[in-house]
Motif scaffolding. Structure first.
Motif, PDB file in Angstrom:
ATOM      1  N   GLU A  33      13.973   3.512 -10.264  1.00  0.00           N
ATOM      2  CA  GLU A  33      13.085   3.571 -11.419  1.00  0.00           C
ATOM      3  C   GLU A  33      11.641   3.303 -10.998  1.00  0.00           C
ATOM      4  N   ARG A  34      10.754   4.173 -11.415  1.00  0.00           N
ATOM      5  CA  ARG A  34       9.342   4.033 -11.081  1.00  0.00           C
ATOM      6  C   ARG A  34       8.530   3.808 -12.361  1.00  0.00           C
ATOM      7  N   TYR A  35       7.339   3.260 -12.189  1.00  0.00           N
ATOM      8  CA  TYR A  35       6.406   3.107 -13.294  1.00  0.00           C
ATOM      9  C   TYR A  35       5.218   4.012 -13.043  1.00  0.00           C
ATOM     10  N   TYR A  36       5.125   5.045 -13.871  1.00  0.00           N
ATOM     11  CA  TYR A  36       4.081   6.058 -13.714  1.00  0.00           C
ATOM     12  C   TYR A  36       2.740   5.513 -14.197  1.00  0.00           C
ATOM     13  N   TRP A  37       1.664   6.034 -13.633  1.00  0.00           N
ATOM     14  CA  TRP A  37       0.338   5.509 -13.974  1.00  0.00           C
ATOM     15  C   TRP A  37      -0.714   6.600 -13.880  1.00  0.00           C
ATOM     16  N   ASP A  38      -1.875   6.263 -14.403  1.00  0.00           N
ATOM     17  CA  ASP A  38      -3.015   7.172 -14.368  1.00  0.00           C
ATOM     18  C   ASP A  38      -4.253   6.372 -13.973  1.00  0.00           C
ATOM     19  N   SER A  39      -5.419   6.793 -14.402  1.00  0.00           N
ATOM     20  CA  SER A  39      -6.665   6.146 -13.965  1.00  0.00           C
ATOM     21  C   SER A  39      -6.797   4.710 -14.452  1.00  0.00           C
ATOM     22  N   LYS A  40      -5.975   4.305 -15.417  1.00  0.00           N
ATOM     23  CA  LYS A  40      -6.049   2.936 -15.925  1.00  0.00           C
ATOM     24  C   LYS A  40      -5.348   1.930 -15.015  1.00  0.00           C
ATOM     25  N   LEU A  41      -4.716   2.409 -13.968  1.00  0.00           N
ATOM     26  CA  LEU A  41      -3.994   1.508 -13.059  1.00  0.00           C
ATOM     27  C   LEU A  41      -4.890   0.417 -12.499  1.00  0.00           C
ATOM     28  N   ARG A  42      -4.399  -0.813 -12.547  1.00  0.00           N
ATOM     29  CA  ARG A  42      -4.995  -1.899 -11.777  1.00  0.00           C
ATOM     30  C   ARG A  42      -4.057  -2.122 -10.594  1.00  0.00           C
ATOM     31  N   ILE A  43      -4.487  -1.756  -9.421  1.00  0.00           N
ATOM     32  CA  ILE A  43      -3.617  -1.749  -8.257  1.00  0.00           C
ATOM     33  C   ILE A  43      -3.084  -3.156  -7.997  1.00  0.00           C
ATOM     34  N   PRO A  44      -1.761  -3.314  -7.869  1.00  0.00           N
ATOM     35  CA  PRO A  44      -1.196  -4.636  -7.532  1.00  0.00           C
ATOM     36  C   PRO A  44      -1.822  -5.169  -6.248  1.00  0.00           C
ATOM     37  N   THR A  45      -2.190  -6.429  -6.263  1.00  0.00           N
ATOM     38  CA  THR A  45      -2.899  -7.026  -5.124  1.00  0.00           C
ATOM     39  C   THR A  45      -2.245  -8.339  -4.738  1.00  0.00           C
ATOM     40  N   ALA A  46      -2.120  -8.564  -3.436  1.00  0.00           N
ATOM     41  CA  ALA A  46      -1.547  -9.801  -2.926  1.00  0.00           C
ATOM     42  C   ALA A  46      -2.340 -10.255  -1.710  1.00  0.00           C
ATOM     43  N   ASP A  47      -2.029 -11.446  -1.222  1.00  0.00           N
ATOM     44  CA  ASP A  47      -2.716 -12.016  -0.073  1.00  0.00           C
ATOM     45  C   ASP A  47      -1.993 -11.620   1.213  1.00  0.00           C
ATOM     46  N   TYR A  48      -2.721 -11.050   2.156  1.00  0.00           N
ATOM     47  CA  TYR A  48      -2.147 -10.574   3.410  1.00  0.00           C
ATOM     48  C   TYR A  48      -1.399 -11.675   4.146  1.00  0.00           C
TER      49      TYR A  48
ATOM     50  N   GLY B 114       1.686  11.317  -7.753  1.00  0.00           N
ATOM     51  CA  GLY B 114       2.198  12.687  -7.659  1.00  0.00           C
ATOM     52  C   GLY B 114       3.398  12.954  -8.530  1.00  0.00           C
ATOM     53  N   PHE B 115       4.260  11.940  -8.738  1.00  0.00           N
ATOM     54  CA  PHE B 115       5.421  12.118  -9.606  1.00  0.00           C
ATOM     55  C   PHE B 115       4.974  12.301 -11.062  1.00  0.00           C
ATOM     56  N   HIS B 116       4.000  11.491 -11.461  1.00  0.00           N
ATOM     57  CA  HIS B 116       3.460  11.613 -12.815  1.00  0.00           C
ATOM     58  C   HIS B 116       2.814  12.980 -13.010  1.00  0.00           C
ATOM     59  N   MET B 117       2.062  13.431 -12.007  1.00  0.00           N
ATOM     60  CA  MET B 117       1.414  14.737 -12.098  1.00  0.00           C
ATOM     61  C   MET B 117       2.445  15.863 -12.170  1.00  0.00           C
ATOM     62  N   ALA B 118       3.538  15.716 -11.420  1.00  0.00           N
ATOM     63  CA  ALA B 118       4.595  16.731 -11.453  1.00  0.00           C
ATOM     64  C   ALA B 118       5.241  16.800 -12.826  1.00  0.00           C
TER      65      ALA B 118
END
Length: 448
Positions: free
Chosen positions: A173-188, A295-299
């Motif tokens: 299961e994936r969560y589709y997104w568009d320009s509103k995405l806030r990219i998940p961020t973590a500490d390296y 790309g999945f969302h665009m497809a």
């Protein structure tokens, strides 16, 4: 550090389940659903002010067997559960999966029973529930198989149980997104040293397709260090790692300062790398922003808006090529559909790189123009501003993303001799990533 807060939210869920979800979207959706609020069973928490990374799970029930019987005419064993449900298991499948030491090598969880020795028309002499809530089956040759109730329940052949098992194994299961995405961020550093942070990173990478890591040392070698948390790097003709810099007589358009259109990497390989790492060591003076689309969302949008174009891109094979010298000489050739779908029609991979799309086009003459029309329609959808996420990497930033799903690009840039843009990249395959994800999921569950 955010990990302690993250653990406080997620450890109770990890204790209950091996089926977890991880996401970080303000507006996201599952395939086939309109954009809207997050699913109710997902919890999320604030990470580094505006970014979020969350984890939740479904409780794992303990199943008890009330009754078991054989349906000899149908050659099925029926299990009635204490909760009132019923499950059916074919005789042949039960015999094939006997868990005794003669039939299964427990240390490797590998089948020892040979197909040539399997009687696919076997009957059953006796079935019964044991005192410790297991199911015992005695076969006509008096061989006995004993099955754990939980083991059987998870392998029920009902559509719902099969879907649940496939989701647990593959996290489809994936969560589709568009320009509103806030990219998940973590500490390296936390991802590098803490299993829970690593697990959260990999779950987000699988669900969302992209995760940003901050705080990596500004020197080469960090993508290789990160890969060691998973397994090993994918060696390609560009080496174990590769340096994205301006290069004289560049053997790849990425090694120039020009704009890179949205693409997936390496469709010229029949088995393209599944995951890509890019670490910013030095950024350009001007420009060089990164762009990504789902790309999945665009497809899915293409299928909805232009079914004929979608059919063309999922059925017509296109030639890709890549020739040059780097780690060693190479002359690659492959044939791919731009959009790969599985037997259920679900999009599973995007294969598109305009730079390495071959001038050879192995299509009947009457299909050439329809192919171009379909590809143009897909690219136009990708380039809609409402679908594109733009971000600028700074030294120490490291982005990880799904190369089978995301298309990524770069704006042109200007460097100067004392400030040359430099990114280090590396590939992994999804097999290694999913292997580590499953191991971490189990070890975190055990440790807590």
């Amino acid at each position: 550090m955010w990990l302690s807060t993250f653990a406080r939210f997620t450890l109770p869920a990890l204790q209950r389940s091996s089926a977890m979800a991880c996401q970080a979207l303000r507006v996201c959706r599952r395939p086939g659903q309109a954009a809207g609020p997050l699913p109710s069973y997902l919890t999320s928490m604030q990470l580094r002010e505006q970014q979020t990374l969350g984890s939740a799970s479904l409780p794992l029930a303990c199943h008890s067997v009330r009754h078991v019987r054989t349906l000899d005419e149908e050659r099925l064993m029926e299990v009635e559960w204490e909760d009132g449900g019923h499950s059916l298991y074919p005789f042949t499948w039960l015999r094939d999966n006997c868990q005794c030491p003669l039939c299964t090598l427990e240390s490797a969880q590998a089948r020892k029973l040979l197909m040539s020795d399997l009687d696919i028309h076997t009957g059953v002499d006796v079935v019964e529930v044991t005192n410790d809530n297991k199911v015992s089956v005695v076969w006509p040759d008096q061989h006995t198989s004993v099955f754990d109730a939980e083991w059987l329940k998870k392998r029920c052949f009902s559509p719902a149980a099969r879907q649940a098992m496939q989701e647990e194994l593959f996290i489809n299961e994936r969560y589709y997104w568009d320009s509103k995405l806030r990219i998940p961020t973590a500490d390296y550093q936390e991802v590098l040293h803490d299993d829970k942070a690593t697990l959260a990173w990999l779950l987000a990478l699988r669900r969302v397709g992209i995760v940003y890591l901050k705080g990596a040392p500004v020197e080469q070698g960090q993508v290789a260090r990160l890969a060691e948390r998973i397994g090993y790097l994918r060696l390609t003709f560009y080496g174990h790692t590769w340096q994205v810099q301006d290069k004289y007589m560049a053997n790849n358009v990425a090694y120039t300062s020009g704009k890179l259109s949205l693409h997936t990497d390496y469709p010229a390989l029949h088995f393209a790398p599944g995951v890509q790492f890019l670490h910013c060591i030095n950024q350009a003076v001007e420009g060089g922003e990164s762009v990504v689309v789902d790309g999945f969302h665009m497809a899915e949008q293409l299928q909805r808006e232009d079914p004929e174009a979608f059919r063309a891109l999922t059925s017509l094979s296109v030639d890709f090529t890549d020739t040059g010298t780097d780690y060693c000489d190479f002359m690659l050739q492959s044939k791919k559909c731009i959009i790969d779908v599985n037997a259920e029609g679900r999009v599973v991979r995007i294969n598109y790189n305009n730079a390495t799309r071959d001038s050879v086009l192995d299509l009947p003459l009457h299909q050439v123009q329809p192919f171009y029309r379909a590809l143009k329609a897909y690219v136009d959808i990708m380039n809609r501003p409402q679908n594109v996420v733009t971000y600028r990497m700074e030294p120490g930033d490291l982005v990880t993303f799904d190369n089978w799903r995301l298309l990524h690009g770069r704006r042109s840039y200007i460097s100067r001799p004392d400030r040359l843009r430099h990114l280090e990249g590396a590939y992994l395959d999804w097999d290694e990533v999913m292997s580590r994800l499953r191991i971490l999921r189990n070890s975190v569950h055990v440790d807590v």
